[in-house]
Design a protein around this motif. Structure first.
Motif, mmCIF file in Angstrom:
data_model
loop_
_atom_site.group_PDB
_atom_site.id
_atom_site.type_symbol
_atom_site.label_atom_id
_atom_site.label_comp_id
_atom_site.label_asym_id
_atom_site.label_seq_id
_atom_site.Cartn_x
_atom_site.Cartn_y
_atom_site.Cartn_z
ATOM 1 N N VAL A 1 2.992 -1.591 4.069
ATOM 2 C CA VAL A 1 2.513 -2.281 2.861
ATOM 3 C C VAL A 1 1.571 -1.369 2.082
ATOM 4 O O VAL A 1 1.709 -1.191 0.862
ATOM 5 C CB VAL A 1 1.806 -3.601 3.226
ATOM 6 N N GLN A 2 0.615 -0.779 2.787
ATOM 7 C CA GLN A 2 -0.344 0.120 2.135
ATOM 8 C C GLN A 2 0.359 1.327 1.526
ATOM 9 O O GLN A 2 0.011 1.781 0.428
ATOM 10 C CB GLN A 2 -1.394 0.573 3.155
ATOM 11 N N GLU A 3 1.358 1.847 2.232
ATOM 12 C CA GLU A 3 2.093 3.013 1.736
ATOM 13 C C GLU A 3 2.837 2.685 0.441
ATOM 14 O O GLU A 3 2.832 3.478 -0.509
ATOM 15 C CB GLU A 3 3.079 3.487 2.804
ATOM 16 N N CYS A 4 3.478 1.521 0.391
ATOM 17 C CA CYS A 4 4.206 1.123 -0.820
ATOM 18 C C CYS A 4 3.265 0.915 -2.001
ATOM 19 O O CYS A 4 3.568 1.317 -3.132
ATOM 20 C CB CYS A 4 5.001 -0.155 -0.558
ATOM 21 N N LEU A 5 2.132 0.289 -1.746
ATOM 22 C CA LEU A 5 1.153 0.097 -2.814
ATOM 23 C C LEU A 5 0.684 1.444 -3.356
ATOM 24 O O LEU A 5 0.561 1.637 -4.569
ATOM 25 C CB LEU A 5 -0.038 -0.712 -2.296
ATOM 26 N N GLY A 6 0.439 2.385 -2.452
ATOM 27 C CA GLY A 6 0.003 3.712 -2.873
ATOM 28 C C GLY A 6 1.055 4.436 -3.687
ATOM 29 O O GLY A 6 0.749 5.053 -4.714
ATOM 30 N N LYS A 7 2.312 4.369 -3.249
ATOM 31 C CA LYS A 7 3.402 5.028 -3.970
ATOM 32 C C LYS A 7 3.550 4.474 -5.386
ATOM 33 O O LYS A 7 3.852 5.215 -6.331
ATOM 34 C CB LYS A 7 4.724 4.839 -3.220
ATOM 35 N N ALA A 8 3.366 3.159 -5.522
ATOM 36 C CA ALA A 8 3.551 2.507 -6.823
ATOM 37 C C ALA A 8 2.291 2.533 -7.681
ATOM 38 O O ALA A 8 2.325 2.107 -8.841
ATOM 39 C CB ALA A 8 4.000 1.062 -6.612
ATOM 40 N N GLY A 9 1.185 3.015 -7.111
ATOM 41 C CA GLY A 9 -0.071 3.033 -7.854
ATOM 42 C C GLY A 9 -0.627 1.646 -8.091
ATOM 43 O O GLY A 9 -1.257 1.376 -9.121
ATOM 44 N N LYS A 10 -0.401 0.754 -7.131
ATOM 45 C CA LYS A 10 -0.862 -0.627 -7.248
ATOM 46 C C LYS A 10 -1.919 -0.919 -6.183
ATOM 47 O O LYS A 10 -2.048 -0.203 -5.191
ATOM 48 C CB LYS A 10 0.311 -1.597 -7.059
ATOM 49 N N THR A 11 -2.656 -1.992 -6.407
ATOM 50 C CA THR A 11 -3.609 -2.466 -5.409
ATOM 51 C C THR A 11 -3.152 -3.823 -4.896
ATOM 52 O O THR A 11 -2.347 -4.510 -5.546
ATOM 53 C CB THR A 11 -5.021 -2.612 -6.000
ATOM 54 N N LEU A 12 -3.673 -4.208 -3.759
ATOM 55 C CA LEU A 12 -3.312 -5.499 -3.169
ATOM 56 C C LEU A 12 -3.639 -6.643 -4.124
ATOM 57 O O LEU A 12 -2.893 -7.628 -4.224
ATOM 58 C CB LEU A 12 -4.063 -5.676 -1.845
ATOM 59 N N GLU A 13 -4.735 -6.502 -4.854
ATOM 60 C CA GLU A 13 -5.184 -7.562 -5.759
ATOM 61 C C GLU A 13 -4.252 -7.764 -6.952
ATOM 62 O O GLU A 13 -4.330 -8.792 -7.636
ATOM 63 C CB GLU A 13 -6.596 -7.257 -6.261
ATOM 64 N N GLU A 14 -3.364 -6.809 -7.211
ATOM 65 C CA GLU A 14 -2.427 -6.937 -8.328
ATOM 66 C C GLU A 14 -1.186 -7.745 -7.970
ATOM 67 O O GLU A 14 -0.377 -8.068 -8.845
ATOM 68 C CB GLU A 14 -2.006 -5.551 -8.820
ATOM 69 N N LEU A 15 -1.019 -8.081 -6.699
ATOM 70 C CA LEU A 15 0.148 -8.856 -6.283
ATOM 71 C C LEU A 15 0.089 -10.270 -6.845
ATOM 72 O O LEU A 15 -0.963 -10.905 -6.864
ATOM 73 C CB LEU A 15 0.229 -8.923 -4.757
ATOM 74 N N LYS A 16 1.244 -10.762 -7.283
ATOM 75 C CA LYS A 16 1.343 -12.116 -7.814
ATOM 76 C C LYS A 16 2.046 -13.065 -6.847
ATOM 77 O O LYS A 16 1.984 -14.285 -7.005
ATOM 78 C CB LYS A 16 2.099 -12.115 -9.145
ATOM 79 N N ALA A 17 2.732 -12.498 -5.842
ATOM 80 C CA ALA A 17 3.428 -13.309 -4.839
ATOM 81 C C ALA A 17 3.874 -12.393 -3.705
ATOM 82 O O ALA A 17 3.917 -11.169 -3.855
ATOM 83 C CB ALA A 17 4.637 -14.028 -5.440
ATOM 84 N N VAL A 18 4.204 -13.012 -2.580
ATOM 85 C CA VAL A 18 4.775 -12.286 -1.443
ATOM 86 C C VAL A 18 6.058 -12.991 -1.039
ATOM 87 O O VAL A 18 6.091 -14.220 -0.898
ATOM 88 C CB VAL A 18 3.815 -12.230 -0.239
ATOM 89 N N ALA A 19 7.128 -12.216 -0.869
ATOM 90 C CA ALA A 19 8.399 -12.758 -0.389
ATOM 91 C C ALA A 19 8.630 -12.272 1.033
ATOM 92 O O ALA A 19 8.329 -11.120 1.358
ATOM 93 C CB ALA A 19 9.549 -12.301 -1.284
ATOM 94 N N VAL A 20 9.160 -13.155 1.863
ATOM 95 C CA VAL A 20 9.411 -12.788 3.253
ATOM 96 C C VAL A 20 10.787 -13.284 3.672
ATOM 97 O O VAL A 20 11.223 -14.370 3.278
ATOM 98 C CB VAL A 20 8.312 -13.361 4.187
ATOM 99 N N SER A 21 11.471 -12.464 4.435
ATOM 100 C CA SER A 21 12.762 -12.858 4.998
ATOM 101 C C SER A 21 12.522 -13.968 6.015
ATOM 102 O O SER A 21 11.733 -13.819 6.940
ATOM 103 C CB SER A 21 13.408 -11.644 5.666
ATOM 104 N N SER A 22 13.215 -15.094 5.844
ATOM 105 C CA SER A 22 12.894 -16.286 6.632
ATOM 106 C C SER A 22 13.814 -16.525 7.818
ATOM 107 O O SER A 22 13.684 -17.517 8.513
ATOM 108 C CB SER A 22 12.916 -17.519 5.722
ATOM 109 N N GLY A 23 14.758 -15.601 8.062
ATOM 110 C CA GLY A 23 15.631 -15.754 9.208
ATOM 111 C C GLY A 23 16.998 -16.298 8.813
ATOM 112 O O GLY A 23 17.252 -16.551 7.631
ATOM 113 N N PRO A 24 17.860 -16.421 9.829
ATOM 114 C CA PRO A 24 17.609 -16.250 11.262
ATOM 115 C C PRO A 24 17.487 -14.783 11.662
ATOM 116 O O PRO A 24 17.802 -13.893 10.882
ATOM 117 C CB PRO A 24 18.837 -16.898 11.902
#
Length: 231
Positions: free
Chosen positions: A46-69
């Motif tokens: 997560v930290q690596e992706c934010l760094g690559k994109a030049g974003k901070t955690l506080e700039e996130l507007k939502a989180v998506a997660v794979s819900s299975g199975p």
């Protein structure tokens, strides 16, 4: 534009992607032999992706997660991290059906009019988690588990349907490769596959209840008890 974090941990692939307006900004994924490696690496990804994109955690507007199975332990890791970020930032959680995301990725990679898309996730031994989708990504069946045999999908083949198999469980369907109507899209689970479905859900404000959201395991965890010693 909304910056959304995507997390995929349903299988042995630990994957993270960052996207805006349905376009991937950065991604990081790796296949691990042990599912506990997900817990050691997910937040680093997560930290690596934010760094690559030049974003901070506080700039996130939502989180998506794979819900299975998928894997019980791995799904729990992804869900825990996703919910933790959402609680900390007071942002919505979006759950994405793992099999639907795989099916859509296969449709984009191998578009065939009238074909049926069958994503499969390894469920130990010769068993897979699967679901059948049409060429518009509409589900034709509920998610289920299946022991693969040569005639597992004979009903659809007899109707003249082209079947596109994908996912790590499709490796167990090698006996079907010789069928003239069988196709195989060589795809694994990936956070990048969640992006398109996530963007639609975000636009429609289809969010999960943070307090009650849980992954769809389909099967209980494989827990063994040690044998009692003779002495």
């Amino acid at each position: 534009m909304a910056c959304i974090l995507h997390i995929e941990t349903a299988t042995d692939v630990c994957s993270v992607a960052l996207a805006e307006a349905g376009q991937v900004l950065a991604w990081r994924e790796e296949q691990f032999q042990h599912h506990n490696d997900h817990s050691r690496n997910l937040t680093l990804f997560v930290q690596e992706c934010l760094g690559k994109a030049g974003k901070t955690l506080e700039e996130l507007k939502a989180v998506a997660v794979s819900s299975g199975p998928g894997s019980y332990s791995s799904l729990r890791v992804g869900t825990s991290v996703a919910k933790g970020i959402c609680y900390a930032l007071d942002i919505p959680l979006i759950g994405i059906d793992t099999l639907q995301a795989l099916a859509l990725a296969a449709q984009r990679a191998m578009p065939i009019d009238g074909a049926l898309y069958i994503p499969m996730i390894d469920a130990r031994r010769m068993e897979v988690y699967y679901r059948i989708f049409d060429d518009t990504n509409s589900a034709l069946t509920e998610a289920g588990n299946l022991v693969l045999t040569e005639d597992a999908f004979s009903k659809y083949f007899s109707e003249g349907k082209t079947l596109v198999f994908t996912g790590n469980g499709a490796q167990k369907a090698q006996q079907l490769r010789s069928h003239p109507k069988a196709r195989f899209a060589d795809l694994q689970t990936s956070a990048r596959h969640l992006v398109e479905l996530t963007f639609l859900k975000y636009q429609n404000q289809q969010f999960e209840d943070l307090a009650y959201f849980a992954p769809f395991y389909l099967k209980p965890p494989n827990i063994t008890t040690p044998r009692k010693r003779a002495f």
